[in-house]
Design a protein around this motif. Structure first.
Motif, mmCIF file in Angstrom:
data_model
loop_
_atom_site.group_PDB
_atom_site.id
_atom_site.type_symbol
_atom_site.label_atom_id
_atom_site.label_comp_id
_atom_site.label_asym_id
_atom_site.label_seq_id
_atom_site.Cartn_x
_atom_site.Cartn_y
_atom_site.Cartn_z
ATOM 1 N N LEU A 250 0.502 -0.929 0.104
ATOM 2 C CA LEU A 250 -0.111 0.106 0.368
ATOM 3 C C LEU A 250 0.697 1.087 -0.301
ATOM 4 N N PRO A 251 2.008 1.289 0.825
ATOM 5 C CA PRO A 251 2.749 2.251 0.285
ATOM 6 C C PRO A 251 2.896 2.899 -0.026
ATOM 7 N N ARG A 252 3.309 2.314 -1.364
ATOM 8 C CA ARG A 252 4.014 2.791 -3.074
ATOM 9 C C ARG A 252 2.231 3.221 -3.577
ATOM 10 N N GLU A 253 1.655 2.723 -3.697
ATOM 11 C CA GLU A 253 0.415 2.755 -4.309
ATOM 12 C C GLU A 253 0.060 3.741 -3.867
ATOM 13 N N ARG A 254 0.151 4.346 -2.608
ATOM 14 C CA ARG A 254 -0.570 5.498 -1.743
ATOM 15 C C ARG A 254 0.362 7.068 -2.482
ATOM 16 N N LEU A 255 1.627 6.837 -2.151
ATOM 17 C CA LEU A 255 2.647 7.780 -2.370
ATOM 18 C C LEU A 255 2.888 8.083 -4.220
ATOM 19 N N ALA A 256 2.244 7.085 -4.831
ATOM 20 C CA ALA A 256 2.156 7.552 -6.464
ATOM 21 C C ALA A 256 0.928 8.208 -6.644
ATOM 22 N N LEU A 257 0.099 7.583 -5.357
ATOM 23 C CA LEU A 257 -1.528 8.809 -6.046
ATOM 24 C C LEU A 257 -1.622 10.508 -5.369
ATOM 25 N N ALA A 258 -0.024 10.163 -4.561
ATOM 26 C CA ALA A 258 -0.220 11.756 -4.007
ATOM 27 C C ALA A 258 0.579 12.468 -4.919
ATOM 28 N N VAL A 259 1.594 11.326 -5.171
ATOM 29 C CA VAL A 259 2.348 12.572 -6.598
ATOM 30 C C VAL A 259 1.604 12.900 -7.769
ATOM 31 N N THR A 260 0.474 11.991 -8.176
ATOM 32 C CA THR A 260 -0.256 12.890 -8.966
ATOM 33 C C THR A 260 -0.994 13.571 -8.386
ATOM 34 N N ALA A 261 -1.627 14.008 -7.770
ATOM 35 C CA ALA A 261 -2.272 15.036 -7.154
ATOM 36 C C ALA A 261 -1.751 16.215 -6.737
ATOM 37 N N VAL A 262 -0.160 15.913 -6.259
ATOM 38 C CA VAL A 262 0.710 17.979 -6.765
ATOM 39 C C VAL A 262 0.816 17.426 -7.503
ATOM 40 N N GLY A 263 1.469 16.641 -8.833
ATOM 41 C CA GLY A 263 1.125 17.669 -10.094
ATOM 42 C C GLY A 263 0.053 18.050 -11.074
ATOM 43 N N HIS A 264 -1.195 16.965 -10.578
ATOM 44 C CA HIS A 264 -2.527 17.562 -11.517
ATOM 45 C C HIS A 264 -2.495 18.774 -11.038
ATOM 46 N N ALA A 265 -2.771 19.198 -9.462
ATOM 47 C CA ALA A 265 -3.044 20.642 -8.281
ATOM 48 C C ALA A 265 -1.935 21.580 -9.177
ATOM 49 N N GLN A 266 -0.916 21.066 -9.338
ATOM 50 C CA GLN A 266 0.321 21.932 -10.405
ATOM 51 C C GLN A 266 -0.529 22.630 -11.461
ATOM 52 N N GLY A 267 -0.581 21.731 -12.559
ATOM 53 C CA GLY A 267 -1.027 21.457 -13.667
ATOM 54 C C GLY A 267 -2.555 22.981 -13.946
ATOM 55 N N ALA A 268 -3.200 22.913 -13.154
ATOM 56 C CA ALA A 268 -4.418 23.275 -13.159
ATOM 57 C C ALA A 268 -4.220 25.334 -12.295
ATOM 58 N N LEU A 269 -3.502 25.049 -12.218
ATOM 59 C CA LEU A 269 -2.885 26.070 -11.264
ATOM 60 C C LEU A 269 -2.166 27.201 -12.525
ATOM 61 N N GLU A 270 -1.153 26.233 -12.902
ATOM 62 C CA GLU A 270 -0.335 26.908 -14.310
ATOM 63 C C GLU A 270 -1.266 27.409 -15.198
ATOM 64 N N LYS A 271 -2.278 26.179 -15.566
ATOM 65 C CA LYS A 271 -3.030 26.880 -16.406
ATOM 66 C C LYS A 271 -4.388 28.419 -16.006
ATOM 67 N N THR A 272 -4.653 28.353 -14.580
ATOM 68 C CA THR A 272 -5.216 29.400 -14.270
ATOM 69 C C THR A 272 -4.453 30.926 -13.867
ATOM 70 N N ILE A 273 -3.564 30.950 -13.995
ATOM 71 C CA ILE A 273 -2.193 31.649 -13.778
ATOM 72 C C ILE A 273 -2.707 32.382 -15.662
ATOM 73 N N LYS A 274 -2.183 31.490 -16.250
ATOM 74 C CA LYS A 274 -1.953 32.031 -17.537
ATOM 75 C C LYS A 274 -3.537 32.558 -17.997
#
Length: 391
Positions: A250-274
């Motif tokens: 479980l640790p790797r699975e949940r860490l992978a989801l956390a990585v995607t969550a941060v990346g996804h939020a970052q991408g949404a923010l970049e598009k919104t700033i623009k």
């Protein structure tokens, strides 16, 4: 008896090499995914050829040992693939890749016999064989002790599998499923056994590709098993030890989801700033308004605080020290953050944010599942609480 896991020869993370790899990942996605993503979203799944293309470019099972077809790179390299897919707005792809490279393949690497590793892992690294995880059932989601799919002795040294699974990511394309079954239905969790299930076996059938509110191109399927005979060579780990194996991975699975969550939020923010710098209201860019600026500041802070937590947990995982409660914390906190940020970003787009032609609408819709799969936020809270005060 499982073959011993080979010692990792992966070097320590080199920051320059990691960023060079990141650039290669971005170029691949920009050239091979972005032009087709809208079409794949409408079609409900990715072409199988995308996996072989990614395999040929060294983007699958990146931290798998070289003897099994991987690059033998540090764990962080595999996470970059997920992070950039999510950041660029391809969360459906990140979800599928996570299941394939960062859940199914590690199960086989860590628990499998040498026969199983050689049978599946090289083809998973090349993209010829796509991996899936067969856990959830119509009557058993978070409560995996309640699964009904059975694998009973056939009297000839093997097993006969009967039952069904649902919500299976990669289900339409999967060549191998890490399948959770009950080999002793009377003993609860102690009767759970995992198998490496070859989907070419007679008696196996794929159900419909499920229609979802987000992650449209991530094929999510029902799977059916009707008197499927399977060799004992496909038992993954210990007979009756499946539930413990699930907890260990479980640790790797949940860490992978956390990585995607941060990346996804970052991408949404970049598009919104623009967007806020280009969009005008009352004669001025909406980025000039205090409310907009403060909302963007809150979102940026939220992303960066959680990025730091993810980096800490990634370092712990690389050292074999990431425990289940901490993995639950990082999954809970980052996916809840992802929901806040994508919602705030959509709000700043105004009415256009609700239009599907604007990518922010997909960021918002796709983010919702992150608080559900891999363990709901409520289950994460219970896992954390038990580590603090017991049951």
């Amino acid at each position: 008896m499982n073959a011993p896991l080979p010692a990792s020869s992966a070097p320590a993370v080199d920051a320059a090499e990691l960023e060079l790899f990141r650039d290669n990942v971005i170029r691949f996605f920009a050239g091979n995914v972005e032009p087709h993503y809208e079409q794949w979203e409408k079609g409900g799944k990715f072409p199988a050829s995308l996996y072989t293309d990614m395999g040929a470019n060294g983007l699958l099972c990146v931290d798998m040992p070289e003897q099994y077809g991987g690059a033998g790179a540090p764990f962080e390299f595999s996470m970059v693939v997920l992070e950039e897919a999510a950041r660029m707005g391809f969360l459906a792809l990140a979800s599928n890749l996570s299941v394939h490279s960062d859940i199914a393949a590690p199960y086989i690497l860590h628990l499998g016999t040498e026969f199983q590793r050689q049978k599946y892992l090289p083809k998973m690294a090349s993209g010829e064989c796509i991996g899936a995880i067969g856990m959830s059932e119509p009557g058993a989601g978070s409560d995996l002790q309640g699964i009904k799919t059975s694998a009973l002795p056939d009297g000839e040294g093997g097993y006969v599998i009967n039952g069904s699974k649902t919500f299976i990511t990669n289900g339409q394309h999967a060549g191998v499923v890490v399948l959770a079954t009950k080999t002793d239905p009377k003993t609860g969790a102690k009767g759970t056994t995992l198998f490496t299930f070859d989907t070419s076996l007679p008696g196996f059938k794929r159900g419909r590709n499920l229609d979802k509110i987000g992650l449209h191109s991530a094929d999510t399927s029902e799977l059916f098993f009707d008197n499927v005979k399977i060799s004992a060579d496909e038992v993954l780990g210990r007979v009756g030890g499946g539930f413990g194996h699930l907890v260990d991975e479980l640790p790797r699975e949940r860490l992978a989801l956390a990585v995607t969550a941060v990346g996804h939020a970052q991408g949404a923010l970049e598009k919104t700033i623009k967007y806020t710098m280009e969009r005008k209201a009352f004669g001025n860019p909406i980025a000039s308004f205090q409310n907009t600026r403060f909302e963007l500041a809150k979102c940026k802070t939220d992303v960066e605080v959680h990025r730091a937590f993810v980096e800490k947990c990634s370092a712990q995982y690389a050292l074999g020290k990431l425990d289940v409660p901490t993995a639950a914390m990082v999954k809970l906190s980052t996916t809840e953050m992802e929901g806040r940020v994508t919602d705030a970003c959509l709000q700043l787009f105004g009415g256009y944010g609700y239009m599907t032609e604007y990518p922010i609408s997909r960021y918002w819709a796709d983010a919702r599942i992150q608080r559900i799969y891999g363990g709901t936020s409520e289950i994460m809270k219970e896992v954390i609480a038990r580590s603090l005060v017991g049951r």
